[in-house]
Design a protein around this motif. Sequence first.
Motif, mmCIF file in Angstrom:
data_model
loop_
_atom_site.group_PDB
_atom_site.id
_atom_site.type_symbol
_atom_site.label_atom_id
_atom_site.label_comp_id
_atom_site.label_asym_id
_atom_site.label_seq_id
_atom_site.Cartn_x
_atom_site.Cartn_y
_atom_site.Cartn_z
ATOM 1 N N ARG A 1 0.796 -1.211 0.000
ATOM 2 C CA ARG A 1 0.000 0.000 0.000
ATOM 3 C C ARG A 1 0.838 1.275 0.000
ATOM 4 N N ILE A 2 1.743 1.434 0.980
ATOM 5 C CA ILE A 2 2.430 2.708 1.119
ATOM 6 C C ILE A 2 3.917 2.501 0.903
ATOM 7 N N PRO A 3 4.471 3.042 -0.183
ATOM 8 C CA PRO A 3 5.892 2.849 -0.455
ATOM 9 C C PRO A 3 6.778 3.452 0.626
ATOM 10 N N LEU A 4 7.983 2.956 0.706
ATOM 11 C CA LEU A 4 8.922 3.364 1.732
ATOM 12 C C LEU A 4 10.268 3.698 1.111
ATOM 13 N N PRO A 5 11.145 4.377 1.861
ATOM 14 C CA PRO A 5 12.453 4.712 1.309
ATOM 15 C C PRO A 5 13.252 3.480 0.922
ATOM 16 N N GLU A 6 14.127 3.645 -0.047
ATOM 17 C CA GLU A 6 14.943 2.541 -0.514
ATOM 18 C C GLU A 6 15.947 2.131 0.549
ATOM 19 N N VAL A 7 16.220 0.811 0.593
ATOM 20 C CA VAL A 7 17.180 0.306 1.568
ATOM 21 C C VAL A 7 18.538 0.173 0.899
ATOM 22 N N ASP A 8 19.563 0.108 1.733
ATOM 23 C CA ASP A 8 20.888 -0.234 1.232
ATOM 24 C C ASP A 8 20.924 -1.738 1.060
ATOM 25 N N LEU A 9 21.080 -2.193 -0.176
ATOM 26 C CA LEU A 9 21.007 -3.613 -0.448
ATOM 27 C C LEU A 9 22.367 -4.274 -0.224
ATOM 28 N N PRO A 10 22.367 -5.492 0.317
ATOM 29 C CA PRO A 10 23.622 -6.190 0.560
ATOM 30 C C PRO A 10 24.261 -6.665 -0.737
ATOM 31 N N LEU B 1 20.039 -10.055 -7.443
ATOM 32 C CA LEU B 1 19.359 -9.905 -6.161
ATOM 33 C C LEU B 1 19.204 -11.282 -5.525
ATOM 34 N N ASP B 2 19.342 -11.322 -4.207
ATOM 35 C CA ASP B 2 19.281 -12.570 -3.466
ATOM 36 C C ASP B 2 17.963 -12.691 -2.721
ATOM 37 N N ALA B 3 17.347 -13.861 -2.821
ATOM 38 C CA ALA B 3 16.051 -14.093 -2.199
ATOM 39 C C ALA B 3 16.130 -15.292 -1.269
ATOM 40 N N VAL B 4 15.656 -15.123 -0.038
ATOM 41 C CA VAL B 4 15.599 -16.231 0.903
ATOM 42 C C VAL B 4 14.207 -16.838 0.867
ATOM 43 N N MET B 5 14.150 -18.166 0.875
ATOM 44 C CA MET B 5 12.883 -18.888 0.954
ATOM 45 C C MET B 5 12.805 -19.546 2.323
ATOM 46 N N VAL B 6 11.829 -19.112 3.117
ATOM 47 C CA VAL B 6 11.616 -19.640 4.463
ATOM 48 C C VAL B 6 10.367 -20.513 4.422
ATOM 49 N N LYS C 1 21.267 -10.533 4.783
ATOM 50 C CA LYS C 1 21.937 -11.018 3.572
ATOM 51 C C LYS C 1 21.067 -10.945 2.323
ATOM 52 N N TYR C 2 19.770 -10.652 2.498
ATOM 53 C CA TYR C 2 18.851 -10.876 1.381
ATOM 54 C C TYR C 2 18.100 -9.612 0.973
ATOM 55 N N ASP C 3 17.787 -9.553 -0.316
ATOM 56 C CA ASP C 3 17.029 -8.449 -0.884
ATOM 57 C C ASP C 3 15.534 -8.729 -0.923
ATOM 58 N N ILE C 4 15.162 -9.997 -1.002
ATOM 59 C CA ILE C 4 13.773 -10.415 -1.142
ATOM 60 C C ILE C 4 13.504 -11.543 -0.157
ATOM 61 N N VAL C 5 12.310 -11.521 0.442
ATOM 62 C CA VAL C 5 11.926 -12.544 1.417
ATOM 63 C C VAL C 5 10.662 -13.239 0.933
ATOM 64 N N TYR C 6 10.730 -14.581 0.808
ATOM 65 C CA TYR C 6 9.570 -15.409 0.508
ATOM 66 C C TYR C 6 9.245 -16.258 1.732
ATOM 67 N N PHE C 7 8.049 -16.116 2.285
ATOM 68 C CA PHE C 7 7.557 -17.003 3.338
ATOM 69 C C PHE C 7 6.640 -18.025 2.668
ATOM 70 N N VAL C 8 7.071 -19.283 2.623
ATOM 71 C CA VAL C 8 6.342 -20.339 1.927
ATOM 72 C C VAL C 8 5.677 -21.246 2.955
ATOM 73 N N ALA C 9 4.357 -21.243 2.993
ATOM 74 C CA ALA C 9 3.616 -22.042 3.966
ATOM 75 C C ALA C 9 3.455 -23.481 3.484
#
Length: 437
Positions: A12-21, A93-98, A184-192
Motif C-alpha cells: 500500500r504505502i511505499p517506503l524509502p529505498e534500503v541499502d542492499l547487501p 538480487l538474493d532471495a531467501v525462501m523460508v 543477507k537478502y534483498d527479497i523474502v519469501y515465506f512459503v507455507a
Amino acid sequence: MANAHSLGGVSRIPLPEVDLPRPQPLGGVDKPRLRTVAAALTALTALAATGLVAGPAVAAPYAGPCALERTPAHHSEGLDTWNAAYPRPRRTLDAVMVFLSFPDSRPLTTPAELTADYFPATSRFFDRASYGKFHLVPHPQREWIEMPQDSTSYAIQRDWNAANRSAYLRDALKAADAHTDFSKYDIVYFVADPDAPGVDSDATKVVNFDRPMRADGTDIRRIVTVFEQHPPDRNVLAHETGHVFDLPDLYHRPSDGKGDWDTYVGDWDVMGSQFGLAPDFFGWHKWKLGWLDPRQVACVTRTGVTRLTLEPLSTAPRAAGAPFGTGGGTKLAVVRTGPSSAVALEARGAGGNDSATCTQGVLAYRIRSDSSSGGGPVQVLDAHPDSEACYGDSVYPPLADAPVGLGESFTVPGEKIRIEAEDRTASGAWTVKVTTG
C-alpha cells in the motif's frame, strides 16, 4: 477463472529505498542462532492501509517526451523516475525462501521439493525477460520452521483480515529469525506448508509495510507470502516478484468475484495472468525496469508517417559471433496521447517466455500512468475485435488474436493513430508503418 488468480499485491504505502547487501553465493539455511526481532507492532497495523503516496524518486533514467511521469497511483506506470521504495532489478538480487509448518499438520512434502516448484524456473523467466541484465538467486532453507499457532488460527484467505495477517507475519518473522540472517537478502519469501488445513492457495500476495519490520539490523519492507498448492500455479512467483519491483496487477477483478479476470491484457503479460500463453513482460515494463536501452525505444512525435523496424520482444541481444543486429534493435515504439497516457507497439512471437503463444504480430496497448494497480493501467488493443483465437488454451480468447498481423492495418479507437504491419525482415523483425494526426 477466479480460481486461477491466486495473485495480487496488497502493498500500500511505499517506503524509502534500503541499502542492499552485496550478492552472496547460492546457499542453504543459515546456522541457527538466537537473535531478537526488533519489529514494532505499529509496522503491522498498516498492512490494510488504503492511502497511497508517491514514493521517493531517484534520478530520472528515462529521458524523452514519451516517458510518462510517475504519479501517486499505486504502482504507477510512469517511468520518468524510479520509485526508490523498491529494489531495482538491474543486477543480482538474493532471495531467501523460508518454509513454515504448523503444529496442526505434518508436512507431506519437503522444502527441497517445494523449492523445485519455483526454481530454477522463476530465475530463468527473469533471465529471459531481462536479456540477462537481472539475476534472481534463491537461497532456500533446508528445514521446516514451525509456527507457534495452528494454521487454522490465522484465518488465511485472499482478502485477509488485517489483524490475522499481522499475527501471521509477526509469528513467522519471529520464528524464522533464529534460523535466518535477513541482512543477507534483498527479497523474502515465506512459503507455507501447502497441505496445512488452514492454508488458502488463493491468498498468495506481496505485503508491504508503511513502517518496516526489523531483523538482524536490517529493514524488511515487504514480504512475499506464498500459500500455493504443490505443484503451484505456473509463473506465480514471477508475478508476485514483479510486485516487488513496483509493477501493477494488470488483471480485472470482477466486483462479484465472478466472470472474466483477463479482459484488460489477456495472455500478454505475467502481471495480467500467470497462466498466459505469452506471459513475457510488456516492453513498457522492460523499459521501466531498465532492461531496454534508450536506443531500443522509439518515440513517435511527429505528425504523419513514421516507419519502424521492431525486433521481436523475446529476442535477446546477439551473442558473440551472431549476425549483426539480432535482438539489439528497437523493441518498443511509443506514441504519447496525453499528459498521462500513451499507446505502445511491440512485436510479439513464439520465443523466450512467449514460446507457447498461438499468434504473432504487432501488439498495441494503451498505458495510463494515473491508473492504479488493478484499475486497468494497461489495456491491450484488439486488432481483431470480432474474432477469438486459441480457445481452450488462452486465458481470454477474445484478446489472443489481438496483434496486427502481416499485411494488416489497425486504427486505434479514439485516437488518430493507424498501424500497419508492412513486412518482415530476414532476421524476423517487423517493419511497421505508423500514421498519426
